[in-house]
Write an enzyme that holds these catalytic residues in place. Structure first.
Site, PDB file in Angstrom:
ATOM      1  N   SER A 123       0.793  -1.226   0.000  1.00 45.46           N
ATOM      2  CA  SER A 123       0.000   0.000   0.000  1.00 45.46           C
ATOM      3  C   SER A 123       0.825   1.274   0.000  1.00 45.46           C
ATOM      4  O   SER A 123       0.276   2.367  -0.082  1.00 45.46           O
ATOM      5  CB  SER A 123      -0.956   0.000   1.185  1.00 45.46           C
ATOM      6  OG  SER A 123      -2.076  -0.788   0.888  1.00 45.46           O
ATOM      7  N   TYR A 229     -10.896   2.573   5.167  1.00 47.98           N
ATOM      8  CA  TYR A 229      -9.791   2.264   4.258  1.00 47.98           C
ATOM      9  C   TYR A 229     -10.244   1.238   3.225  1.00 47.98           C
ATOM     10  O   TYR A 229     -10.638   0.134   3.577  1.00 47.98           O
ATOM     11  CB  TYR A 229      -8.623   1.729   5.075  1.00 47.98           C
ATOM     12  CG  TYR A 229      -7.326   1.591   4.330  1.00 47.98           C
ATOM     13  CD1 TYR A 229      -6.376   2.597   4.362  1.00 47.98           C
ATOM     14  CD2 TYR A 229      -7.045   0.437   3.613  1.00 47.98           C
ATOM     15  CE1 TYR A 229      -5.168   2.463   3.703  1.00 47.98           C
ATOM     16  CE2 TYR A 229      -5.835   0.297   2.945  1.00 47.98           C
ATOM     17  CZ  TYR A 229      -4.894   1.313   2.992  1.00 47.98           C
ATOM     18  OH  TYR A 229      -3.699   1.168   2.336  1.00 47.98           O
ATOM     19  N   SER A 230     -10.195   1.615   1.959  1.00 43.28           N
ATOM     20  CA  SER A 230     -10.702   0.745   0.898  1.00 43.28           C
ATOM     21  C   SER A 230      -9.807   0.812  -0.325  1.00 43.28           C
ATOM     22  O   SER A 230      -9.551   1.891  -0.877  1.00 43.28           O
ATOM     23  CB  SER A 230     -12.131   1.160   0.521  1.00 43.28           C
ATOM     24  OG  SER A 230     -12.587   0.448  -0.612  1.00 43.28           O
ATOM     25  N   ASN A 231      -9.322  -0.337  -0.760  1.00 45.03           N
ATOM     26  CA  ASN A 231      -8.488  -0.391  -1.966  1.00 45.03           C
ATOM     27  C   ASN A 231      -9.240   0.084  -3.196  1.00 45.03           C
ATOM     28  O   ASN A 231      -8.638   0.571  -4.154  1.00 45.03           O
ATOM     29  CB  ASN A 231      -7.993  -1.825  -2.178  1.00 45.03           C
ATOM     30  CG  ASN A 231      -7.006  -2.247  -1.116  1.00 45.03           C
ATOM     31  OD1 ASN A 231      -5.997  -1.601  -0.893  1.00 45.03           O
ATOM     32  ND2 ASN A 231      -7.305  -3.339  -0.428  1.00 45.03           N
ATOM     33  N   GLY A 369       2.959  -0.902   3.879  1.00 41.81           N
ATOM     34  CA  GLY A 369       2.187  -1.819   3.048  1.00 41.81           C
ATOM     35  C   GLY A 369       2.648  -3.247   3.169  1.00 41.81           C
ATOM     36  O   GLY A 369       3.699  -3.532   3.732  1.00 41.81           O
TER      37      GLY A 369
END
Length: 434
Positions: A123, A229-231, A369
């Site tokens: 990330s 939190y979202s990809n 990440g």
């Protein structure tokens, strides 16, 4: 550190952030866990000006002439002593540059991890993606408070969702790698953890495929009313970059960041599953038919985290990048200020977490990440970019996240050593910047 998805994952004040986890707040410090995109270490030993070059086969620490940093070597050895396979660390501060490693490059071998190896950086990718978007904002091609649907009408997005909401994780969009709710409810997405991920780790995904999967699921909340939190947010940002520039995300990354900063160790791999050159290995352990099995998971396809966690990098390149960001070399001052402005319960700016270490240590800007299993990456910087910490860590992962249960404590201690001069309790007493 506890997350909603697995009892032993870690999300530290030295944050790694994950594919399926979301940040949780502990007291006054918000910790972040690692499980989101990629990170393994590959060799690229380089001599640094004014520094003794490390032998890449033995990964002997590099330090400025006459400089000894046993406290840093001790700090990374503690990761190994806690059960992590290996770690490489790079620190830039007023004393110069120090680079070292501990543990092993590969199970069953004696060689240490390379001190400037490449790795799946997870990330950390989000900071790169946010920077690309903000450069387009600076050029007047994107407006932060404009509806994303106006740029990508084909997706049928809620028109209340703005570009700003994507970058701050306030869109409410379902995280395509799965959602974990406070009441224990789990809404699965693309397999990103455990044996199911292991069996599908070479599958290729297209960015639009990931976004459409997310849009087929209920939103977590109304746009702008909360933070999660979202990809999905950053894969949408990738599609936005490609739509506005008429170039691929990889081409824009090369043109706008990698080439200008001479980041030769950083690539957008696409569907490539190999880490180029020598690298540290990550593993996954599971039980099947009463037998324990350990699988080398160094090769994996990170297209499932397009724009959100799919780059390959090195500790040197991450240092150069995050230092350049905070020194104002990539963005005009007003947009850099916006990027670093903490928002919401996670103190998240645009692709950066803002962490206040206390009055004696100051603020750091960071994003860490990790891919689904076995790897982690760290990226920290002082406000002016003059002091940085970048690292990669590997381990043998399992359903309970293996040694990752100790990750929070170890990273807090490392961050305290680098940014607070080892002052006891500095990281523990830190609180999110307001």
């Amino acid at each position: 550190m506890k997350t909603q998805s697995s009892p032993a994952t870690t999300e530290t004040g030295a944050r790694i952030y994950g594919v399926h986890q979301r940040p949780v707040i502990r007291g006054k410090v918000f910790r972040r866990v690692a499980v989101t995109a990629l990170a393994a270490a590959l060799l690229g030993g380089v001599a640094v000006p004014g520094v003794a070059a490390a032998d890449s086969s033995t990964a002997v620490p590099m330090a400025a002439a006459g400089q000894d940093r046993p406290e840093l070597q001790k700090a990374i050895q503690e990761f190994v002593d806690a059960g992590f396979a290996g770690m490489q660390l790079r620190v830039h501060d007023q004393r110069g540059e120090w680079v070292g490693s501990a543990g092993v490059r590969k199970l069953g071998e004696a060689a240490k991890p390379p001190t400037n190896g490449r790795f799946w950086a997870g990330s950390v990718t989000k900071t790169f993606t946010a920077t690309l978007v903000l450069q387009l904002v600076a050029e007047g091609k994107i407006a932060l408070d404009a509806p994303v649907a106006g740029y990508l009408p084909e997706l049928g997005l809620d028109r209340r969702i703005t570009v700003r909401m994507l970058l701050q994780h306030t869109s409410g969009l379902f995280n395509y790698t799965g959602e974990y709710y406070d009441d224990g409810t789990v809404v699965p997405g693309i397999p990103a953890t455990g044996k199911e991920w292991l069996d599908n780790r070479f599958r290729s995904y297209q960015p639009e495929e990931l976004v459409r999967l997310a849009l087929a699921k209920p939103a977590r909340f109304e746009p702008g009313t909360d933070q999660n939190y979202s990809n999905t947010n950053y894969t949408l940002a990738l599609l936005l970059i490609e739509k506005i520039t008429s170039r691929s995300y990889a081409e824009e990354m090369q043109r706008r960041i990698l080439r200008p900063l001479d980041l030769k160790g950083t690539v957008v791999p696409g569907n490539r599953t190999e880490l180029p050159g020598p690298h540290a290995h990550g593993y996954y352990r599971y039980e099947e038919d009463g037998q324990e099995k350990v699988v080398d998971i160094t090769r994996q396809n990170l297209s499932l985290l397009a724009g959100a966690g799919d780059i390959v990098s090195t500790t040197q390149d991450l240092h150069t990048f995050i230092s350049a960001v905070n020194a104002g070399k990539l963005l005009p001052a007003p947009l850099l200020a916006e990027m670093r402005k903490p928002y919401g319960k996670y103190n998240y700016g645009f692709g950066l977490f803002v962490q206040d270490l206390g009055p004696d240590c100051g603020t750091v800007y960071q994003h860490n990440g990790s891919p689904p299993h076995g790897y982690g990456a760290l990226m920290y910087s002082s406000p002016d970019g003059s002091k940085t910490l970048t690292a990669s860590v590997t381990w043998v992962d399992e359903a309970t996240r293996g040694p990752a249960k100790d990750f929070q404590m170890l990273v807090d201690k490392l961050v305290t050593e680098v940014f607070c001069g080892g002052q006891p309790g500095a990281a523990d007493e830190a609180k999110p910047a307001q």
